[in-house]
Design an enzyme around this catalytic site. Structure first.
Site, PDB file in Angstrom:
ATOM      1  N   HIS A 268       4.471   4.786  17.501  1.00 44.82           N
ATOM      2  CA  HIS A 268       3.245   5.460  17.974  1.00 44.82           C
ATOM      3  C   HIS A 268       3.051   5.272  19.484  1.00 44.82           C
ATOM      4  O   HIS A 268       3.201   6.215  20.226  1.00 44.82           O
ATOM      5  CB  HIS A 268       1.997   5.036  17.198  1.00 44.82           C
ATOM      6  CG  HIS A 268       2.146   5.112  15.715  1.00 44.82           C
ATOM      7  ND1 HIS A 268       2.471   6.271  15.052  1.00 44.82           N
ATOM      8  CD2 HIS A 268       2.056   4.158  14.734  1.00 44.82           C
ATOM      9  CE1 HIS A 268       2.558   6.049  13.751  1.00 44.82           C
ATOM     10  NE2 HIS A 268       2.317   4.770  13.523  1.00 44.82           N
ATOM     11  N   ASP A 319       6.978   8.639   8.784  1.00 41.52           N
ATOM     12  CA  ASP A 319       5.916   7.652   8.616  1.00 41.52           C
ATOM     13  C   ASP A 319       5.250   7.692   7.234  1.00 41.52           C
ATOM     14  O   ASP A 319       5.819   7.210   6.265  1.00 41.52           O
ATOM     15  CB  ASP A 319       4.911   7.824   9.770  1.00 41.52           C
ATOM     16  CG  ASP A 319       3.894   6.699   9.851  1.00 41.52           C
ATOM     17  OD1 ASP A 319       3.913   5.808   8.999  1.00 41.52           O
ATOM     18  OD2 ASP A 319       3.074   6.697  10.792  1.00 41.52           O
TER      19      ASP A 319
HETATM   20  C1  NGQ Z   1       1.125   1.240   7.738  1.00 42.62           C
HETATM   21  N1  NGQ Z   1       0.615   3.301   8.843  1.00 42.62           N
HETATM   22  O1  NGQ Z   1       1.487   0.085   7.908  1.00 42.62           O
HETATM   23  O2  NGQ Z   1       1.432   1.886   6.742  1.00 42.62           O
HETATM   24  C2  NGQ Z   1       0.279   1.908   8.798  1.00 42.62           C
HETATM   25  C3  NGQ Z   1      -1.183   1.754   8.516  1.00 42.62           C
HETATM   26  C4  NGQ Z   1      -1.894  -0.414   9.598  1.00 42.62           C
HETATM   27  C5  NGQ Z   1       0.572   3.926  10.007  1.00 42.62           C
HETATM   28  N2  NGQ Z   1       0.426   3.216  11.062  1.00 42.62           N
HETATM   29  C6  NGQ Z   1      -1.681   0.366   8.348  1.00 42.62           C
HETATM   30  N3  NGQ Z   1       0.663   5.215  10.108  1.00 42.62           N
HETATM   31  O3  NGQ Z   1      -1.410  -0.020  10.669  1.00 42.62           O
HETATM   32  O4  NGQ Z   1      -2.571  -1.438   9.498  1.00 42.62           O
HETATM   33 ZN    ZN Z   2       4.071   3.211  10.146  1.00 42.76          ZN
END
Ligand code: NGQ
Ligand code: ZN
Length: 447
Positions: A268, A319
């Protein structure tokens, strides 16, 4: 030895006509342009290299399309995360493998031939460790083995709920390790990959929320030279929390506490100052952009023109797997830039350059660097290739622009991994079996 012949193929040197690709033991053994199709085993029209998908959480495919209903207050990334944790509470190892099978079949059908699995669900539903701490890592490896996708496994270190080593919450119990149990997880993950021909093992501190700088320093040697990934600065709240805790922004903090170089992929990196953007570009690390998920979760827009202008490298990842489609990731990336800057052909970066080609070349090279495996149709590389429907994309130099921007239905015909044709007429050989199992699981989850 097998010979495939293409009317046109995208090689590292550009488009070439009448190309024969020789394949032996899964690798490209020879390439010749201007050849006669008569000697070939099979003939096709337009060939491009398979694209690396540098960031996936396979299990999240099970919630795709099921989080688009408005909740009571302020739907956001953080309310989506609560829904994601609740889904996760119910998945057992067989479910995890079935979902990964579905996601990987779709990735191959979409033109992705290698996936970086940012794998952070390690433990049983009550948070206790499985008898084999690598149980779920093994399920990801099994899904890659049966579907045929190339795997770069990134076991994730996750210890805390927010900056400053705060305790994790209950929804995070399946993710948690300390450096000692993580070392065992890395060993188990290496064992799980033994049967996969060109698998790569790296590792990933989940984020600066979930891992302290000291912990990151302690675990990095366990990667033994492999790729290193981390989520960073995806949401403005993350930036605000980081500033409140230490007076620095997440990307700034990462650079101050860790030696960030070419082995790193920052997932990101949406919210950066100009100074952070230039610093990341100059570091040689890859920005892991996930344009569809970033749009779906309302993250914000990556400063791509400043970053690429400063020499920054990037690749794309699916993702959350809300929609798995390589061309759509590249299109979304360019369109978000156009909308934000009220301009056109932003990612082309130079006069006379095709935007689709610039996006594709960058994602091919950045994805390869981030996943620790070479990409492109070249001698010595794995024979990972995609053929496009020539009627849809045409056969001239605009094929990539047409594929990315102007094709109303899937244009992928065949996909080869290590020379094996896994997808034919757009359909993976295991689609029926995998879809049946996945549909059953969704029914159970809905019940
Ligand atoms: C994840 N997903 O780890 O799946 C993350 C969300 C977080 C994305 N960053 C959860 N899209 O970052 O705490
Ligand atoms: Zn992720």
């Amino acid at each position: 030895m097998m010979r495939l012949w293409f009317e046109r193929a995208l090689l590292p040197t550009g488009w070439a006509d009448a190309v024969t690709v020789e394949i032996a033991n899964g690798l490209v053994a020879g390439i010749a342009a201007g050849t006669d199709s008569a000697d070939a085993d099979e003939r096709y029209t337009v060939a491009i290299p398979g694209l690396p998908n540098l960031h996936s959480h396979a299990f999240q495919r099970a919630m795709a399309g099921l989080t688009e209903v408005r909740g009571p207050v302020g739907d956001s990334f953080w309310t989506w995360r609560e829904q994601m944790y609740r889904t996760l509470d119910r998945l057992d190892p067989d479910d995890m493998e079935a979902i990964a099978n579905m996601a990987y079949v779709e990735m191959l059908e979409a033109g992705f031939t290698r996936v970086g699995e940012f794998h952070y669900v390690h433990h049983d539903r009550d948070g206790s460790h499985y008898a084999d701490i690598g149980e779920l890592a093994g399920r990801m490896a099994a899904a890659a083995a049966s579907t045929g996708i190339g795997l770069t496994l990134l076991p994730v270190f996750y210890a805390h709920g927010n900056f400053g080593g705060q305790p994790p919450n209950n929804g995070q119990r399946r993710f948690i390790n300390d450096p000692e149990s993580f070392a065992r997880l890395m060993e188990a993950s290496a064992r799980a990959l033994l049967g996969l021909p060109d698998a790569v093992l790296g590792l990933a501190p989940h984020s600066l929320r979930a891992a302290t700088a000291e912990e990151i320093a302690a675990i990095v040697p366990l990667a033994q030279g492999g790729p290193l990934h981390i989520h960073v600065a995806e949401q403005t709240r993350e930036v605000d929390d980081c500033l409140a805790w230490c007076g620095r922004r997440p990307v700034e903090l990462l650079f101050e506490t860790t030696e960030v170089g070419e082995r790193w992929c920052l997932i990101h990196a949406t919210h950066m100052t100009h100074a952070e953007t230039v610093r990341l570009a100059h570091s040689g690390a890859v920005a892991g952009l996930c344009p569809i998920t970033e749009a779906n979760l309302g993250d914000g827009i990556f400063p791509a023109d400043a970053f690429v202008g400063a020499g920054g490298r990037y690749g794309v990842g699916s993702d959350s797997n809300v929609l798995i489609d390589a061309a759509s990731e590249l299109r979304m990336l360019e369109y978000s830039q156009r909308l934000a800057r009220r301009a056109r052909n932003v990612m082309a970066m130079a006069e006379g350059r095709s935007t689709g080609t610039a996006l594709f070349d960058a994602a091919l090279a950045g994805g390869a660097q981030a996943l620790g495996a070479p990409s492109g149709i070249a001698v010595g590389n794995a024979a990972d290739m995609v053929s496009l429907d020539a009627e849809l994309v045409g056969e001239n130099a605009a094929a990539l622009d047409r594929w990315i921007f102007a094709t109303p239905r899937p244009a992928i015909d065949c996909v080869w991994r290590r020379g094996e044709r896994l997808v034919e007429r757009g359909v993976h050989r295991d689609r029926d079996r995998v879809t049946w199992r996945f549909a059953k699981l969704l029914d159970d989850l809905a019940a």
